[in-house]
Design a protein around this motif. Structure first.
Motif, PDB file in Angstrom:
ATOM      1  N   ILE B 167      70.006  17.839  14.692  1.00  0.00           N
ATOM      2  CA  ILE B 167      70.799  18.069  15.896  1.00  0.00           C
ATOM      3  C   ILE B 167      71.955  17.086  15.947  1.00  0.00           C
ATOM      4  O   ILE B 167      71.884  15.990  15.389  1.00  0.00           O
ATOM      5  CB  ILE B 167      69.956  17.942  17.194  1.00  0.00           C
ATOM      6  CG1 ILE B 167      69.085  16.673  17.145  1.00  0.00           C
ATOM      7  CG2 ILE B 167      69.124  19.184  17.416  1.00  0.00           C
ATOM      8  CD1 ILE B 167      68.368  16.371  18.431  1.00  0.00           C
ATOM      9  N   GLY B 168      73.002  17.510  16.620  1.00  0.00           N
ATOM     10  CA  GLY B 168      74.160  16.650  16.776  1.00  0.00           C
ATOM     11  C   GLY B 168      74.973  17.150  17.958  1.00  0.00           C
ATOM     12  O   GLY B 168      74.630  18.170  18.570  1.00  0.00           O
ATOM     13  N   SER B 170      78.097  18.959  19.340  1.00  0.00           N
ATOM     14  CA  SER B 170      79.058  19.929  18.847  1.00  0.00           C
ATOM     15  C   SER B 170      80.130  20.178  19.906  1.00  0.00           C
ATOM     16  O   SER B 170      79.892  19.980  21.089  1.00  0.00           O
ATOM     17  CB  SER B 170      78.366  21.254  18.527  1.00  0.00           C
ATOM     18  OG  SER B 170      77.297  21.047  17.634  1.00  0.00           O
ATOM     19  N   GLU B 171      81.301  20.655  19.439  1.00  0.00           N
ATOM     20  CA  GLU B 171      82.449  20.916  20.311  1.00  0.00           C
ATOM     21  C   GLU B 171      82.901  19.635  21.004  1.00  0.00           C
ATOM     22  O   GLU B 171      82.472  18.541  20.642  1.00  0.00           O
ATOM     23  CB  GLU B 171      82.124  22.012  21.329  1.00  0.00           C
ATOM     24  CG  GLU B 171      81.612  23.307  20.718  1.00  0.00           C
ATOM     25  CD  GLU B 171      82.686  24.138  20.030  1.00  0.00           C
ATOM     26  OE1 GLU B 171      83.877  23.889  20.268  1.00  0.00           O
ATOM     27  OE2 GLU B 171      82.322  25.022  19.234  1.00  0.00           O
ATOM     28  N   GLY B 179      73.107  20.382  19.730  1.00  0.00           N
ATOM     29  CA  GLY B 179      72.465  21.526  19.095  1.00  0.00           C
ATOM     30  C   GLY B 179      72.486  21.391  17.590  1.00  0.00           C
ATOM     31  O   GLY B 179      72.907  20.369  17.040  1.00  0.00           O
ATOM     32  N   CYS B 180      72.034  22.438  16.924  1.00  0.00           N
ATOM     33  CA  CYS B 180      71.973  22.450  15.470  1.00  0.00           C
ATOM     34  C   CYS B 180      73.317  22.900  14.907  1.00  0.00           C
ATOM     35  O   CYS B 180      74.142  23.467  15.610  1.00  0.00           O
ATOM     36  CB  CYS B 180      70.888  23.402  14.989  1.00  0.00           C
ATOM     37  SG  CYS B 180      69.256  22.974  15.573  1.00  0.00           S
ATOM     38  N   ALA B 181      73.499  22.658  13.613  1.00  0.00           N
ATOM     39  CA  ALA B 181      74.719  23.076  12.940  1.00  0.00           C
ATOM     40  C   ALA B 181      74.901  24.583  13.085  1.00  0.00           C
ATOM     41  O   ALA B 181      73.938  25.345  13.031  1.00  0.00           O
ATOM     42  CB  ALA B 181      74.651  22.704  11.464  1.00  0.00           C
ATOM     43  N   PHE B 182      76.118  24.999  13.282  1.00  0.00           N
ATOM     44  CA  PHE B 182      76.472  26.415  13.375  1.00  0.00           C
ATOM     45  C   PHE B 182      75.658  27.139  14.446  1.00  0.00           C
ATOM     46  O   PHE B 182      75.342  28.311  14.317  1.00  0.00           O
ATOM     47  CB  PHE B 182      76.373  27.092  11.999  1.00  0.00           C
ATOM     48  CG  PHE B 182      77.507  26.680  11.098  1.00  0.00           C
ATOM     49  CD1 PHE B 182      78.675  27.432  11.017  1.00  0.00           C
ATOM     50  CD2 PHE B 182      77.438  25.503  10.368  1.00  0.00           C
ATOM     51  CE1 PHE B 182      79.734  27.027  10.225  1.00  0.00           C
ATOM     52  CE2 PHE B 182      78.504  25.084   9.581  1.00  0.00           C
ATOM     53  CZ  PHE B 182      79.656  25.844   9.502  1.00  0.00           C
ATOM     54  N   GLU B 183      75.343  26.398  15.503  1.00  0.00           N
ATOM     55  CA  GLU B 183      74.651  26.954  16.672  1.00  0.00           C
ATOM     56  C   GLU B 183      73.341  27.636  16.291  1.00  0.00           C
ATOM     57  O   GLU B 183      72.879  28.553  16.982  1.00  0.00           O
ATOM     58  CB  GLU B 183      75.562  27.934  17.442  1.00  0.00           C
ATOM     59  CG  GLU B 183      76.966  27.407  17.754  1.00  0.00           C
ATOM     60  CD  GLU B 183      76.961  26.080  18.518  1.00  0.00           C
ATOM     61  OE1 GLU B 183      76.006  25.838  19.266  1.00  0.00           O
ATOM     62  OE2 GLU B 183      77.912  25.285  18.337  1.00  0.00           O
ATOM     63  N   LEU B 581      67.919  25.769   5.577  1.00  0.00           N
ATOM     64  CA  LEU B 581      69.018  26.690   5.875  1.00  0.00           C
ATOM     65  C   LEU B 581      70.179  26.016   6.600  1.00  0.00           C
ATOM     66  O   LEU B 581      71.333  26.379   6.405  1.00  0.00           O
ATOM     67  CB  LEU B 581      68.505  27.861   6.715  1.00  0.00           C
ATOM     68  CG  LEU B 581      67.617  28.857   5.965  1.00  0.00           C
ATOM     69  CD1 LEU B 581      67.034  29.880   6.918  1.00  0.00           C
ATOM     70  CD2 LEU B 581      68.400  29.563   4.869  1.00  0.00           C
ATOM     71  N   TYR B 582      69.868  25.067   7.478  1.00  0.00           N
ATOM     72  CA  TYR B 582      70.960  24.444   8.242  1.00  0.00           C
ATOM     73  C   TYR B 582      70.951  22.936   8.095  1.00  0.00           C
ATOM     74  O   TYR B 582      69.989  22.388   7.651  1.00  0.00           O
ATOM     75  CB  TYR B 582      70.861  24.836   9.723  1.00  0.00           C
ATOM     76  CG  TYR B 582      71.161  26.280   9.931  1.00  0.00           C
ATOM     77  CD1 TYR B 582      72.482  26.717   9.969  1.00  0.00           C
ATOM     78  CD2 TYR B 582      70.141  27.208  10.026  1.00  0.00           C
ATOM     79  CE1 TYR B 582      72.763  28.054  10.129  1.00  0.00           C
ATOM     80  CE2 TYR B 582      70.417  28.551  10.190  1.00  0.00           C
ATOM     81  CZ  TYR B 582      71.731  28.974  10.234  1.00  0.00           C
ATOM     82  OH  TYR B 582      72.010  30.294  10.389  1.00  0.00           O
TER      83      TYR B 582
END
Lengths: 162, 582
Positions: B167-168, B170-171, B179-183, B581-582
């Motif tokens: 998690i990080g 975002s925006e 949230g996680c990478a690439f939502e 995957l992410y």
């Protein structure tokens, strides 16, 4: 919520080799993530998950962190640019002359949000700030063509030219 | 210690040089509120709740990151400071879902407490709000960003302590969210389910997936025989849910409470922990003698196991094939116990009470149904926190309960099992048995002090029956990650490694009672809670797993040889590489 590109990733071996070489040379550099993403965008034109994964793996950072950077700075794009790049000026003069409506109308006609690219890769749409043609407000550009004193009615005809 | 002279609220103090204003004030009994600050892992000065006045400074400064200097004059509670904190709280509330009536964190929410302390309600700023879909995709937890205050404590725990970083932030600006990478949804991410993010969340944004309704339903179903197994560390922490001091061992009251909740069998995961040691020590000796994959790495911690499967799939052959104590307990319940009691295993509901959220993931793993397809070893796994809430709802006055004993059928255990709940405990328990297995002699001194303590990485060497053994113990996945890198590079050679996903082990697990940052930053939770377990071990008559009379009986009557075919079928499992995957 951000929407992602529906255009399939089509990176080439040459692009991958170029990015890998850059990452190999710079991965030990402190704060390498920003320039790495800039380089990646320069090579691929945008930063899809496949490219961000390469950056994350090379720099040994979580993908979530790389993604965070790519969504923080507006210079980074997660969607490819189209063959024809539409840019609508939302600067003050254009905006008061109705460019906001033009922008909305284009999003509707193309079926994409600002920052995105159509699934066929033909058009991408972005908003920009003043391009110094306030006398022609509202203004948009498609690649190097400039369209001024726009009204909503002309948009279909303009798009049809491409 | 080098010191400096400072004034706090007009009183002179001598405090440690180099400390922050927050630390200096705490050392002299003045508390400064914080929201984002977590010692060592999240010192970012972002929430602006800890602001104080410093004489001569242009503006308010953040006490959590501002160092003291000689002659500094600090005011921690002036009107200006209070007004700033109030406004900051009001701004936080303007985008916060004020769902306090039924929020699971109500009364232990750090934001709620501050709002109460400062007389702040959510009325002042009621403008635009982002609304987020609740992410309930993971088996163990729920993220509700509508309650998130962007303190980033979860991000820090996931990245700095756990080396996972799924998690990080975002925006940016108003759209910033965690949230996680690439939502991606958490359930699709390589999250290892450790739940460390939940224990550091100041609000109700991160919570375990509440499975108490399933437990209530089972308890109220007359067709079902419902048994319960609390993990070793739960007895060291459950008291915190009822205001008892950190590190109080409440085993007897916990048993009494479980009985009053209506369980048909009140058993002990400790019992299964003794079986784990029996199997694992046997496996270790077998691998040493037969040239099997070494180092052998423990497999009790499902967060660590998932980390291995996802991030170090090439180390899977080194993982012990032993099921964790939770799963061994369930497997024995649905096979040995069912047979003994003449029960259809389909009618038994096995509930576990765990310090851990990853256990919710573990019960759904493949090859975890010893009694046959469709009969899970463990049916429902709840955390210490969920048990606390059940006891509360049942109207049981916990502190006044008498001390009771576990039911004997699966409730007898040794001191070796009790210490499973602390980092180093599994190693020590395994050594107590392995040494006797190798030498055939009685081990007089059962304590292995080298592997005790809350340090992230511990090493020791032992000469046992002509064998030289190097062992390593690590807790917190960042430490496990470092050990694995050293092993893979050939820098380190170990024969036996104990890994626990959570820093300090299960006593500090993701399912344990939450403690606010005000406690967490200045108290060694891990050490206090572990001391309760070592105290119990010390007081036990039997302290070696292989000497557990119940265990001997079950092997003799039912399982056969440790590591034998039947024991393998019931008590062991397998692992699979997982895609990242992410």
């Amino acid at each position: 919520m951000r929407r992602f590109s529906t255009v399939p990733f089509s990176g080439t071996k040459e692009q991958e080799a170029e990015l890998s070489a850059w990452l190999d040379a710079h991965k030990a550099m402190p704060g390498a993530a920003m320039p790495a993403l800039q380089k990646a965008q320069e090579i691929y034109g945008y930063l899809p998950i496949e490219v961000q994964r390469m950056v994350a793996d090379a720099l040994d950072k979580p993908l979530a962190e790389i993604y965070g950077i790519s969504t923080f700075y507006s210079q980074f794009s997660l969607c490819p640019k189209g063959e024809y790049k539409i840019s609508v000026c939302l600067g003050t003069a254009c905006y008061v002359k109705g460019s906001g409506k033009i922008y909305e109308s284009l999003q509707e006609k193309l079926g994409i949000s600002g920052g995105e690219c159509t699934a066929d890769g033909k058009f991408s749409l972005d908003a920009c700030r003043c391009i110094g043609a306030c006398g022609l407000a509202p203004v948009m550009t498609i690649n190097d063509d400039v369209y001024g004193r726009l009204t909503g009615d002309e948009l279909d005809d303009i798009l049809a030219k491409y | 210690m080098e010191t400096v002279q400072i004034k706090i609220n007009n009183v002179s103090y001598e405090v440690a040089a180099g400390s922050t204003i927050l630390e200096a004030a705490h050392s002299v009994g003045v508390e400064i509120p914080t929201l984002c600050y977590l010692k060592e892992i999240n010192e970012i000065g972002a929430c602006r709740i800890c602001v104080v006045e410093v004489k001569g400074a242009r503006s308010l400064v953040t006490a959590c990151v501002y160092p003291v200097s000689d002659g500094m004059e600090i005011v921690t509670n002036s009107e200006k400071v209070q007004a700033a904190r109030r406004t900051n709280l009001e701004l936080l509330l303007s985008t916060h879902d004020q769902d306090c009536l039924s929020c699971v964190r109500s009364t232990d929410c750090e934001l709620q407490k501050l709002c109460r302390d400062y007389g702040v309600d959510g009325k002042r700023f009621s403008g635009a709000r982002e609304t987020y879909a609740v992410d309930d995709s993971a088996p163990h937890m729920i993220r509700d960003n509508n309650k998130c205050i962007l303190c980033r404590r979860c991000v820090a725990a996931c990245r700095a302590n756990q080396a996972v970083g799924v998690i990080g932030a975002s925006e940016r600006g108003f759209s910033t969210h965690i949230g996680c990478a690439f939502e991606a949804k958490l359930g699709d991410s390589p999250c290892v389910s450790c739940g460390q993010c939940i224990t550091v969340c100041p609000t109700g944004a991160l919570t375990e997936k509440d499975d108490t309704a399933k437990v209530w339903a089972a308890l109220n179903d007359p067709e079902k025989h419902v048994v319960v197994q609390p993990a070793p560390s739960v007895r060291a922490t459950l008291g915190e849910c009822f205001g008892l001091p950190i590190g109080t061992n409440v085993e007897g009251k916990m048993v009494a409470a479980l009985r009053r909740l209506g369980f048909d069998g009140v058993f002990d995961t400790d019992t299964a922990a003794d079986f784990t040691i029996m199997e694992e020590a046997t496996e270790f000796v077998h691998r040493v003698k037969n040239g099997g994959a070494l180092p052998l790495i423990t497999s009790c911690s499902p967060g660590w196991v998932k980390f291995c499967e996802t991030y170090y799939p090439d180390m899977i052959p080194n993982l012990s094939s032993c099921k964790s104590p939770q799963q061994m307990f369930g497997a024995l319940t649905k096979t040995y116990y069912a047979e003994k009691m003449g029960l259809d295993p389909r009618n038994i509901v096995c509930v576990s009470v765990m310090p851990c959220t990853a256990k919710k993931f573990e019960i759904g793993r493949e090859d975890m149904s010893a009694a046959g397809e469709g009969i899970p070893d463990v049916d429902i796994s709840i955390t210490t926190r969920e048990l606390g809430r059940m006891i509360e709802r049942a109207g049981i006055r916990f502190a006044e309960l008498p001390d009771e004993e576990f039911d004997p059928a699966l409730g007898e255990s040794t001191g070796a099992a009790t210490i499973f709940g602390a980092t180093g405990g599994v190693m020590e328990a395994a050594l107590r048995t392995a040494v006797e297995l190798v030498t055939g002699e009685t081990l007089e001194k059962v304590e292995f002090h080298e592997v005790r303590g809350t340090q992230g990485i511990k090493e020791a060497s032992y000469d046992v029956g002509g064998l030289h053994l190097n062992v390593c113990v690590a807790s917190g996945l960042t430490n496990c990650d470092a050990v694995l890198k050293a092993v893979q590079s050939g820098e380190k050679h170990y024969d036996f490694i104990e890994f626990m996903a959570c820093p300090g082990g299960c006593v500090n697990g993701g399912g344990q009672p939450t403690q606010p940052a005000s406690v967490r930053n200045f108290t060694d939770l891990k050490a206090l809670r572990a001391a309760a377990l070592y105290g119990e071990d010390d007081a036990k008559a039997v302290r070696k797993s292989h000497e557990n009379p119940l265990l001997k009986k079950v092997y003799a009557e039912y399982l056969g040889e440790p590591g034998g075919e039947k024991a393998h079928h019931i008590l062991h499992t397998r692992y699979t590489a997982r895609e990242k995957l992410y």
